[in-house]
Motif scaffolding. Structure first.
Motif, PDB file in Angstrom:
ATOM      1  N   ASN A   1       0.937  -1.209  -0.144  1.00 38.66           N
ATOM      2  CA  ASN A   1       0.100  -0.205   0.080  1.00 38.66           C
ATOM      3  C   ASN A   1       0.794   1.059   0.113  1.00 38.66           C
ATOM      4  O   ASN A   1       0.580   2.237   0.630  1.00 38.66           O
ATOM      5  CB  ASN A   1      -0.874   0.014   1.137  1.00 38.66           C
ATOM      6  N   VAL A   2       1.972   1.229  -0.751  1.00 39.00           N
ATOM      7  CA  VAL A   2       2.768   2.404  -0.765  1.00 39.00           C
ATOM      8  C   VAL A   2       2.533   3.248  -1.982  1.00 39.00           C
ATOM      9  O   VAL A   2       2.496   2.607  -3.127  1.00 39.00           O
ATOM     10  CB  VAL A   2       4.429   1.871  -0.711  1.00 39.00           C
ATOM     11  N   LYS A   3       2.535   4.398  -1.826  1.00 40.86           N
ATOM     12  CA  LYS A   3       2.166   5.487  -2.849  1.00 40.86           C
ATOM     13  C   LYS A   3       3.670   5.980  -3.396  1.00 40.86           C
ATOM     14  O   LYS A   3       4.441   6.508  -2.602  1.00 40.86           O
ATOM     15  CB  LYS A   3       1.429   6.606  -2.680  1.00 40.86           C
ATOM     16  N   VAL A   4       3.985   5.910  -4.652  1.00 33.48           N
ATOM     17  CA  VAL A   4       5.272   6.506  -5.135  1.00 33.48           C
ATOM     18  C   VAL A   4       5.057   7.732  -5.873  1.00 33.48           C
ATOM     19  O   VAL A   4       4.249   7.706  -6.862  1.00 33.48           O
ATOM     20  CB  VAL A   4       5.846   5.110  -6.021  1.00 33.48           C
ATOM     21  N   LYS A   5       5.983   8.427  -5.618  1.00 36.60           N
ATOM     22  CA  LYS A   5       6.035   9.802  -6.210  1.00 36.60           C
ATOM     23  C   LYS A   5       7.566   9.816  -6.658  1.00 36.60           C
ATOM     24  O   LYS A   5       8.302  10.091  -5.646  1.00 36.60           O
ATOM     25  CB  LYS A   5       5.449  10.947  -5.577  1.00 36.60           C
ATOM     26  N   MET A   6       7.641  10.548  -7.861  1.00 39.79           N
ATOM     27  CA  MET A   6       9.055  10.793  -8.343  1.00 39.79           C
ATOM     28  C   MET A   6       9.000  12.315  -8.369  1.00 39.79           C
ATOM     29  O   MET A   6       8.314  12.970  -8.911  1.00 39.79           O
ATOM     30  CB  MET A   6       9.171  10.222  -9.803  1.00 39.79           C
ATOM     31  N   ILE A   7      10.142  12.758  -7.818  1.00 37.38           N
ATOM     32  CA  ILE A   7      10.262  14.218  -7.744  1.00 37.38           C
ATOM     33  C   ILE A   7      11.543  14.900  -8.298  1.00 37.38           C
ATOM     34  O   ILE A   7      12.734  14.389  -7.862  1.00 37.38           O
ATOM     35  CB  ILE A   7      10.250  14.910  -6.094  1.00 37.38           C
ATOM     36  N   GLY A   8      11.442  15.824  -9.234  1.00 41.24           N
ATOM     37  CA  GLY A   8      12.575  16.293  -9.891  1.00 41.24           C
ATOM     38  C   GLY A   8      12.345  16.822 -11.181  1.00 41.24           C
ATOM     39  O   GLY A   8      11.135  17.110 -11.472  1.00 41.24           O
TER      40      GLY A   8
END
Ligand code: IPE
Ligand code: IPE
Ligand code: MG
Length: 249
Positions: free
Chosen positions: A110-117
């Protein structure tokens, strides 16, 4: 972690020492020391980066155990392009591979992944992998994993100013801290409570300069591939014994 560099008086804390309902919502990590870890074993730097991925997997698990809500990890800085092409392309491929291999596990947890950059400047294949994991995990809320890639805080602030200048509704008088926060990549994410930098260097290296204003800092000698759940427990226990004042008393 060698006892000499330990941020705590107690040698090792146990998870039972931690108030699990009061753990810090957001931990940020500068995962440094992969190259030196490999060098100490007379292995190529690439092996250090692979071991670093394993360490990150363990850290995600530890964050789930500790009820942490946001984990932000610095995986590749804007300045890391100064490294030899062989290493930068290895790192980009490793990241895509790790995301693909871990997708099932992250969904199960149940992990939400967000890529930042600066994602748009990456190669098409990496952009596709990033879009896919973000889409597949977007509704999850157990833990939000923010992966900083091709990230630099100064570039983020520059991008933020450019966005603000484009908005004709914002005047110099109406510009506020809230407005700046809204235009940063991290707009929906609370500021980190803890910053950990492994690898023995005491610097920020262009990571979250605005967001770290009142974050508790932990600089540790442990090289990233050696970072363990025990290290995280020690840091969280130490954090729970600190008094954050935010300029007050
Ligand atoms: C951190 O480890 C990973 C990245 C910056 C991509 P390093 O590669 O910086 O390892 P050291 O600092 O050379 O040991
Ligand atoms: C910071 O580590 C960036 C990441 C961990 C991704 P560096 O190894 O690039 O930082 P410097 O060069 O020692 O400041
Ligand atoms: Mg380094």
């Amino acid at each position: 972690m060698p006892a000499s560099s330990h941020p705590l008086h107690k040698e090792n804390w146990s998870i039972n020492d931690i108030e699990i309902n009061k753990t810090p919502p957001h931990i940020a990590i500068i995962m440094d020391g992969n190259g030196r870890w490999a060098k100490s074993k007379k292995k190529p730097r690439t092996l250090g980066h692979k071991a670093g991925v394993e360490s990150l997997k363990n850290t995600i698990k530890a964050c789930l155990d500790l009820n942490i809500k946001y984990l932000s990890v610095y995986t590749f800085s804007k300045e890391n392009w100064k490294r030899p092409e062989k290493e930068t392309s290895f790192l980009m491929n490793l990241l895509s591979l790790a995301i693909k291999q871990e997708t099932k596990n992250l969904i199960e947890k149940n992990v939400k992944v967000k890529m930042i950059g600066d994602i748009a400047s990456l190669d098409k294949k990496t952009i596709k992998t990033i879009a896919s994991i973000e889409e597949k995990t977007k509704t999850f809320n157990n833990l939000q994993l923010n992966i900083m890639i091709n990230y630099g805080s100064r570039q983020e602030i520059l991008h933020c100013i450019q966005e603000i200048l484009k908005d004709k509704n914002i005047t110099p008088e109406s510009l506020s801290e809230k407005c700046i926060e809204k235009h940063l990549y991290t707009s929906t994410i609370p500021d980190p409570d803890i910053l950990i930098r492994s690898g023995g260097e005491s610097r920020i290296s262009n990571f979250l300069l605005w967001q770290l204003s009142y974050t508790e800092l932990f600089f540790i000698d442990t090289l990233w591939p050696d970072f363990s759940e025990q290290d995280l427990i020690n840091i969280v226990a130490s954090y729970q014994n600190r008094h954050r004042r935010f300029g007050g008393l």
